[in-house]
Design a protein around this motif. Structure first.
Motif, PDB file in Angstrom:
ATOM      1  N   VAL A 522       0.835  -1.196   0.000  1.00  0.00           N
ATOM      2  CA  VAL A 522       0.000   0.000   0.000  1.00  0.00           C
ATOM      3  C   VAL A 522       0.874   1.252   0.000  1.00  0.00           C
ATOM      4  CG1 VAL A 522      -1.649   1.341   1.352  1.00  0.00           C
ATOM      5  CG2 VAL A 522      -1.959  -1.124   1.086  1.00  0.00           C
ATOM      6  N   ALA A 523       1.958   1.239   0.784  1.00  0.00           N
ATOM      7  CA  ALA A 523       2.862   2.393   0.835  1.00  0.00           C
ATOM      8  C   ALA A 523       3.499   2.636  -0.525  1.00  0.00           C
ATOM      9  CB  ALA A 523       3.940   2.160   1.893  1.00  0.00           C
ATOM     10  N   LEU A 524       3.911   1.570  -1.194  1.00  0.00           N
ATOM     11  CA  LEU A 524       4.517   1.695  -2.510  1.00  0.00           C
ATOM     12  C   LEU A 524       3.511   2.251  -3.506  1.00  0.00           C
ATOM     13  CD1 LEU A 524       7.032   1.141  -4.252  1.00  0.00           C
ATOM     14  CD2 LEU A 524       6.101  -1.149  -4.702  1.00  0.00           C
ATOM     15  N   GLY A 525       2.244   1.739  -3.420  1.00  0.00           N
ATOM     16  CA  GLY A 525       1.216   2.217  -4.318  1.00  0.00           C
ATOM     17  C   GLY A 525       0.835   3.665  -4.062  1.00  0.00           C
ATOM     18  N   SER A 526       1.020   4.111  -2.817  1.00  0.00           N
ATOM     19  CA  SER A 526       0.661   5.484  -2.465  1.00  0.00           C
ATOM     20  C   SER A 526       1.836   6.436  -2.615  1.00  0.00           C
ATOM     21  CB  SER A 526       0.159   5.534  -1.015  1.00  0.00           C
ATOM     22  OG  SER A 526      -0.985   4.725  -0.851  1.00  0.00           O
ATOM     23  N   GLY A 527       2.998   5.893  -2.907  1.00  0.00           N
ATOM     24  CA  GLY A 527       4.163   6.747  -3.097  1.00  0.00           C
ATOM     25  C   GLY A 527       4.729   7.320  -1.806  1.00  0.00           C
ATOM     26  N   ILE A 528       4.568   6.593  -0.724  1.00  0.00           N
ATOM     27  CA  ILE A 528       5.113   7.079   0.550  1.00  0.00           C
ATOM     28  C   ILE A 528       6.276   6.193   0.970  1.00  0.00           C
ATOM     29  CG2 ILE A 528       2.884   8.012   1.294  1.00  0.00           C
ATOM     30  CD1 ILE A 528       2.706   5.608   3.219  1.00  0.00           C
ATOM     31  N   ASP A 529       7.175   6.779   1.743  1.00  0.00           N
ATOM     32  CA  ASP A 529       8.349   6.057   2.240  1.00  0.00           C
ATOM     33  C   ASP A 529       8.012   5.548   3.644  1.00  0.00           C
ATOM     34  OD1 ASP A 529      10.799   5.021   2.620  1.00  0.00           O
ATOM     35  OD2 ASP A 529      11.928   6.894   2.406  1.00  0.00           O
ATOM     36  N   LEU A 530       7.784   4.260   3.797  1.00  0.00           N
ATOM     37  CA  LEU A 530       7.343   3.669   5.061  1.00  0.00           C
ATOM     38  C   LEU A 530       8.438   2.775   5.642  1.00  0.00           C
ATOM     39  CD1 LEU A 530       5.022   3.067   7.113  1.00  0.00           C
ATOM     40  CD2 LEU A 530       4.437   1.099   5.656  1.00  0.00           C
ATOM     41  N   GLU A 531       8.781   3.032   6.906  1.00  0.00           N
ATOM     42  CA  GLU A 531       9.705   2.172   7.638  1.00  0.00           C
ATOM     43  C   GLU A 531       8.925   1.449   8.733  1.00  0.00           C
ATOM     44  OE1 GLU A 531      12.680   1.468   6.970  1.00  0.00           O
ATOM     45  OE2 GLU A 531      13.425   3.091   5.686  1.00  0.00           O
ATOM     46  N   MET A 532       9.231   0.159   8.927  1.00  0.00           N
ATOM     47  CA  MET A 532       8.505  -0.649   9.902  1.00  0.00           C
ATOM     48  C   MET A 532       9.484  -1.236  10.929  1.00  0.00           C
ATOM     49  SD  MET A 532       5.759  -2.553   7.426  1.00  0.00           S
ATOM     50  CE  MET A 532       4.584  -2.813   8.740  1.00  0.00           C
ATOM     51  N   LEU A 533       9.034  -1.263  12.206  1.00  0.00           N
ATOM     52  CA  LEU A 533       9.883  -1.759  13.292  1.00  0.00           C
ATOM     53  C   LEU A 533       9.046  -2.628  14.220  1.00  0.00           C
ATOM     54  CD1 LEU A 533      12.671  -1.640  14.749  1.00  0.00           C
ATOM     55  CD2 LEU A 533      11.763   0.294  16.053  1.00  0.00           C
ATOM     56  N   TYR A 534       9.496  -3.869  14.393  1.00  0.00           N
ATOM     57  CA  TYR A 534       8.789  -4.799  15.274  1.00  0.00           C
ATOM     58  C   TYR A 534       9.249  -4.568  16.718  1.00  0.00           C
ATOM     59  CZ  TYR A 534       7.340  -9.228  17.418  1.00  0.00           C
ATOM     60  OH  TYR A 534       6.780 -10.177  18.240  1.00  0.00           O
ATOM     61  N   VAL A 535       8.258  -4.367  17.637  1.00  0.00           N
ATOM     62  CA  VAL A 535       8.570  -4.085  19.048  1.00  0.00           C
ATOM     63  C   VAL A 535       7.960  -5.130  19.984  1.00  0.00           C
ATOM     64  CG1 VAL A 535       8.846  -1.605  18.679  1.00  0.00           C
ATOM     65  CG2 VAL A 535       6.585  -2.529  19.268  1.00  0.00           C
ATOM     66  N   GLY A 536       7.506  -6.264  19.444  1.00  0.00           N
ATOM     67  CA  GLY A 536       7.067  -7.379  20.284  1.00  0.00           C
ATOM     68  C   GLY A 536       5.783  -7.122  21.052  1.00  0.00           C
ATOM     69  N   LYS A 537       5.722  -7.660  22.268  1.00  0.00           N
ATOM     70  CA  LYS A 537       4.564  -7.483  23.131  1.00  0.00           C
ATOM     71  C   LYS A 537       5.031  -7.334  24.584  1.00  0.00           C
ATOM     72  CE  LYS A 537       1.809 -10.795  24.390  1.00  0.00           C
ATOM     73  NZ  LYS A 537       2.097 -10.900  25.831  1.00  0.00           N
ATOM     74  N   ASP A 538       4.108  -6.856  25.405  1.00  0.00           N
ATOM     75  CA  ASP A 538       4.431  -6.605  26.808  1.00  0.00           C
ATOM     76  C   ASP A 538       4.597  -7.928  27.558  1.00  0.00           C
ATOM     77  OD1 ASP A 538       4.872  -5.327  29.162  1.00  0.00           O
ATOM     78  OD2 ASP A 538       2.782  -4.796  29.533  1.00  0.00           O
ATOM     79  N   ARG A 539       5.656  -8.015  28.370  1.00  0.00           N
ATOM     80  CA  ARG A 539       5.928  -9.189  29.201  1.00  0.00           C
ATOM     81  C   ARG A 539       5.907 -10.491  28.397  1.00  0.00           C
ATOM     82  NH1 ARG A 539       6.228  -7.251  34.216  1.00  0.00           N
ATOM     83  NH2 ARG A 539       5.249  -5.239  34.559  1.00  0.00           N
ATOM     84  N   ALA A 540       6.549 -10.413  27.257  1.00  0.00           N
ATOM     85  CA  ALA A 540       6.603 -11.581  26.375  1.00  0.00           C
ATOM     86  C   ALA A 540       7.646 -12.579  26.872  1.00  0.00           C
ATOM     87  CB  ALA A 540       6.943 -11.139  24.962  1.00  0.00           C
ATOM     88  N   ARG A 541       7.503 -13.804  26.426  1.00  0.00           N
ATOM     89  CA  ARG A 541       8.502 -14.823  26.717  1.00  0.00           C
ATOM     90  C   ARG A 541       9.659 -14.667  25.728  1.00  0.00           C
ATOM     91  NH1 ARG A 541       4.547 -19.806  26.250  1.00  0.00           N
ATOM     92  NH2 ARG A 541       3.786 -18.366  24.646  1.00  0.00           N
ATOM     93  N   GLU A 542      10.855 -14.657  26.238  1.00  0.00           N
ATOM     94  CA  GLU A 542      12.021 -14.382  25.394  1.00  0.00           C
ATOM     95  C   GLU A 542      12.132 -15.388  24.246  1.00  0.00           C
ATOM     96  OE1 GLU A 542      16.880 -13.826  25.767  1.00  0.00           O
ATOM     97  OE2 GLU A 542      15.652 -14.250  27.542  1.00  0.00           O
ATOM     98  N   ARG A 543      11.892 -16.640  24.538  1.00  0.00           N
ATOM     99  CA  ARG A 543      12.023 -17.667  23.496  1.00  0.00           C
ATOM    100  C   ARG A 543      11.064 -17.413  22.338  1.00  0.00           C
ATOM    101  NH1 ARG A 543       9.157 -21.990  22.394  1.00  0.00           N
ATOM    102  NH2 ARG A 543       7.932 -21.752  24.316  1.00  0.00           N
ATOM    103  N   VAL A 544       9.816 -17.032  22.670  1.00  0.00           N
ATOM    104  CA  VAL A 544       8.806 -16.796  21.631  1.00  0.00           C
ATOM    105  C   VAL A 544       9.178 -15.579  20.802  1.00  0.00           C
ATOM    106  CG1 VAL A 544       6.385 -16.210  21.227  1.00  0.00           C
ATOM    107  CG2 VAL A 544       6.993 -17.878  23.002  1.00  0.00           C
ATOM    108  N   VAL A 545       9.594 -14.501  21.483  1.00  0.00           N
ATOM    109  CA  VAL A 545       9.928 -13.269  20.765  1.00  0.00           C
ATOM    110  C   VAL A 545      11.135 -13.484  19.856  1.00  0.00           C
ATOM    111  CG1 VAL A 545      10.776 -10.915  21.066  1.00  0.00           C
ATOM    112  CG2 VAL A 545       8.924 -11.754  22.487  1.00  0.00           C
ATOM    113  N   ARG A 546      12.131 -14.184  20.346  1.00  0.00           N
ATOM    114  CA  ARG A 546      13.324 -14.421  19.517  1.00  0.00           C
ATOM    115  C   ARG A 546      12.969 -15.250  18.281  1.00  0.00           C
ATOM    116  NH1 ARG A 546      17.998 -12.714  21.593  1.00  0.00           N
ATOM    117  NH2 ARG A 546      18.193 -12.395  23.852  1.00  0.00           N
ATOM    118  N   LYS A 547      12.081 -16.206  18.447  1.00  0.00           N
ATOM    119  CA  LYS A 547      11.669 -17.040  17.309  1.00  0.00           C
ATOM    120  C   LYS A 547      10.977 -16.187  16.246  1.00  0.00           C
ATOM    121  CE  LYS A 547       8.882 -21.114  16.195  1.00  0.00           C
ATOM    122  NZ  LYS A 547       8.008 -22.191  16.743  1.00  0.00           N
TER     123      LYS A 547
END
Length: 691
Positions: A522-547
């Motif tokens: 959608v960003a490409l189709g709209s001509g916008i420069d979009l950067e995305m960053l994954y920040v996980g979830k609150d009090r997540a289990r380390e093993r799950v987040v790393r996977k």
């Protein structure tokens, strides 16, 4: 035939006993004149009484001369080295002596004699009454004891002993021993009561108490009066016993052993109540002194001075022989003088310090060490462990923890004054959760817990005062900078370049794949420069987040925060939510613009239907009651408490404010991009998405 007590007689007897006790108290109080007080020094007389009775309070051999003999040693020096030899004992003492030793021969009883004595000394205070009466008894008792002790070696004493028939008494020494021992128990009870009443009356004369003080009111005149009555009564009975013993003979003791023991027990029971009240008074005095010291500490710590030396000294009492602080990094002692010109953060904890806050402080502190030339980094952290009772084990635990730190520590925390500990507990609200109490360069406490502030803004919060906190909140708006300040190395460049930024999280890898690919398309189709960053979830289990993070990086779906930074991101969110901006800031923040979706797709996420969110510290926040920043933070925290996907998108330079939404709703809106594509060209990508 057994005699059974009628039912109810026991309760009736108790009632009658209370009635007669009340009548007796009234009768004793009537003998007391509260207006025309006579006085004399009590302490010297009491010292002499205690010396005379000294041999009557020890364990004795089996013969009378042993019973009444004692090597007084230095006690003689104590009597004649001070003002005791110039005593001006009131003349009424002689009259009292005559009364207690002679009235019973004329057919008087102990109660009548006691009341007559009380009338005779009505103008004296309660403690003076007892000292007078017991001194009158001690004069005769002391003479008897002296003769018994000296009659074997002193001719004059032997002559007096013969007149008093003391040798005849020695013949019955074995039979008299049990009776004398009980009598001496009563004498000790009398002496203890006199000292207790004197101590109590002296306490109530102190300026710490007024007539309205609860401690004074708790001990009524009736309590003191009944104690004085029974003590004088016991003295009269003791006198009659000794007169019977030395004047008539051992077969003519007037009271049975049981009666004497019962009276001694009664005195001790009354005295125990008064001793309890004395202890209450001493605790009150100690608390009052402690409060005064605490107030003095607070005045110093909450005022400005030339530098911070005075305030640090009142906390840690450094002297010329022992430096107060310890440099944990370099393992050497440090003087508080070395902290002049620096802001000091007092990190108050117990010995269980491994918390998220502690880890953040550890992360921020090395930044200050790396560049101490920068003015915003002119501060020191001093660890102050607070423990109720120090033991050898806790000392070892403290030293072990200290060796793992990089900042300063109190060198000997077990020696910190109790009033300083009270200041941290009562004035700074330290219970168990660590706090960071901040002292400015002039020694004034400017923040009583800057932990939230430190976690949210890091070293940018210098000098960590309430004024600085106010200033920081005034500059805040609901943007990606607030949400992820100092979290990722790429964010500052993205913001500077005016890019659209999407922070997202969750643990559903399929949704993550669909969302990131759809958003990029959608960003490409709209001509916008979009950067995305994954920040996980609150009090997540380390093993799950790393996977999940490994999958995102392997498939090049977006950039990913490291595990520690993910934890820090969510901790900052929580700190922002529980941090209460200074008064007046909340109202100002509410004036900021906030995207409120109107499209039915986002209806479930409006403030009116947003559910309450419970934070880990059990504080409950309702989104509709907060300003845009806190409303947004609470939404993201609520998203983060679920495994489902979510995202927050900023509009770059065209509109830096954030729009946050549930993952499924947001994914559906992106897949329907064609419906709002034209609106995005007119109003901007994020604004159209939110509409």
């Amino acid at each position: 035939m057994a005699i059974t007590q009628p039912k109810g007689d026991e309760a009736s007897n108790r009632s009658m006993s209370s009635y007669y006790e009340g009548v007796l108290i009234d009768e004793v109080l009537e003998t007391h004149d509260d207006y025309d007080k006579l006085a004399f020094p009590l302490k010297p007389v009491l010292d002499i009484i205690e010396l005379i009775f000294g041999g009557a309070t020890a364990e004795f051999p089996g013969v009378i001369q042993g019973l009444l003999s004692q090597e007084d040693g230095d006690d003689h020096k104590a009597v004649y080295s001070g003002p005791h030899d110039r005593l001006e004992l009131p003349r009424v003492t002689t009259a009292i002596s005559d009364m207690i030793f002679c009235d019973w021969l004329d057919g008087g009883d102990a109660h009548k004699t006691t009341m007559d004595i009380l009338h005779m000394i009505k103008h004296y205070n309660w403690d003076a009454k007892l000292v007078l009466v017991v001194a009158a008894f001690a004069m005769n008792f002391g003479g008897f004891r002296l003769v018994a002790q000296l009659h074997f070696t002193n001719p004059l004493a032997k002559a007096v002993a013969l007149l008093k028939k003391l040798p005849e008494m020695l013949e019955f020494s074995g039979n008299m021993k049990p009776k004398l021992k009980v009598l001496f128990v009563l004498i000790k009870a009398i002496l203890d009561m006199v000292k207790t009443i004197v101590e109590l009356c002296e306490l109530f004369c102190k300026e710490d108490f007024t007539a309205e003080s609860p401690e004074v009111i708790a001990t009524s005149s009736a309590d003191v009066a009944i104690a004085v009555y029974w003590t004088i009564r016991g003295t009269v009975d003791c006198a009659s016993q000794f007169v019977g013993l030395i004047g008539i003979g051992p077969n003519y003791l007037l009271l049975e052993t049981w009666d004497v023991a019962s009276l001694a027990h009664k005195l001790e029971k009354i005295r125990s109540q008064l001793v309890h009240q004395i202890n209450v008074c001493y605790r009150f005095i100690e608390k009052k002194k402690d409060d005064e010291i605490l107030d003095g500490i607070a005045r110093v710590l909450e005022s400005s001075h030339i530098d911070n030396s005075k305030s640090l000294n009142i906390l840690f009492h450094e002297n010329g022989h022992q430096q107060a602080l310890f440099d944990c990094l370099h393992q050497n002692l440090v003087s508080i003088k070395d902290l002049r010109g620096k802001v000091v953060g007092l990190y108050i904890t117990d010995l269980d310090i491994v918390t998220e806050d502690y880890l953040i402080l550890q992360q921020m502190y090395p930044e200050m060490l790396d560049d101490q030339r920068r003015i915003e980094y002119q501060y020191e952290i001093v660890w102050v462990p607070v423990v109720d009772h120090w033991t050898n084990r806790k000392d070892r635990q403290f030293e072990s923890l200290r060796d793992q730190m990089e900042w300063l520590s109190v060198n000997r925390p077990s020696e910190i004054a109790s009033q300083v500990i009270r200041y941290f507990r009562e004035r700074c609200n330290f219970v168990k959760k660590p706090i960071l109490v901040v002292m400015d360069t002039e020694g004034k406490i400017v923040h009583k817990d800057a932990i939230q502030m430190f976690c949210i803004w890091g070293n940018q919060a210098y000098p960590f005062s309430l004024d600085k906190e106010t200033s920081l909140w005034q500059k805040m708006s609901w943007t990606v900078s607030l949400l992820a300040e100092g979290i990722d190395q790429y964010l500052p460049d993205w913001i500077q370049e005016g890019k659209h930024i999407c922070l997202y999280g969750g643990e559903d890898i399929e949704w993550i794949r669909k969302f990131t690919r759809t958003a990029k398309g959608v960003a490409l189709g709209s001509g916008i420069d979009l950067e995305m960053l994954y920040v996980g979830k609150d009090r997540a289990r380390e093993r799950v987040v790393r996977k999940i993070a490994n999958a995102i990086q392997r498939e090049k779906l977006s950039k990913v925060l490291g595990w520690k930074l993910i934890s820090y991101f969510w901790l900052r969110m929580e700190k922002m939510c529980i941090s209460e901006p200074p008064e007046g800031i909340t109202e100002e923040l509410t004036k900021s613009e906030l995207f409120v979706p109107t499209d039915p797709v986002f209806a479930a996420m409006t403030d009116e239907t947003m559910p309450d969110f419970s934070l880990p510290n059990d504080r409950v926040f309702s989104a509709q009651t907060y300003n845009p920043i806190f409303s947004g933070i609470i939404k993201i925290l609520s998203f983060g408490s679920s495994s489902k996907g979510w995202a927050a998108i900023s509009g770059g330079s065209e509109n830096p404010l954030l729009f946050e939404a549930d993952g499924e709703a947001l994914l559906k809106a992106l897949t329907e991009h064609e419906k709002w594509k034209q609106s995005a060209e007119n109003y901007g990508f994020v604004t159209a998405l939110a509409r």
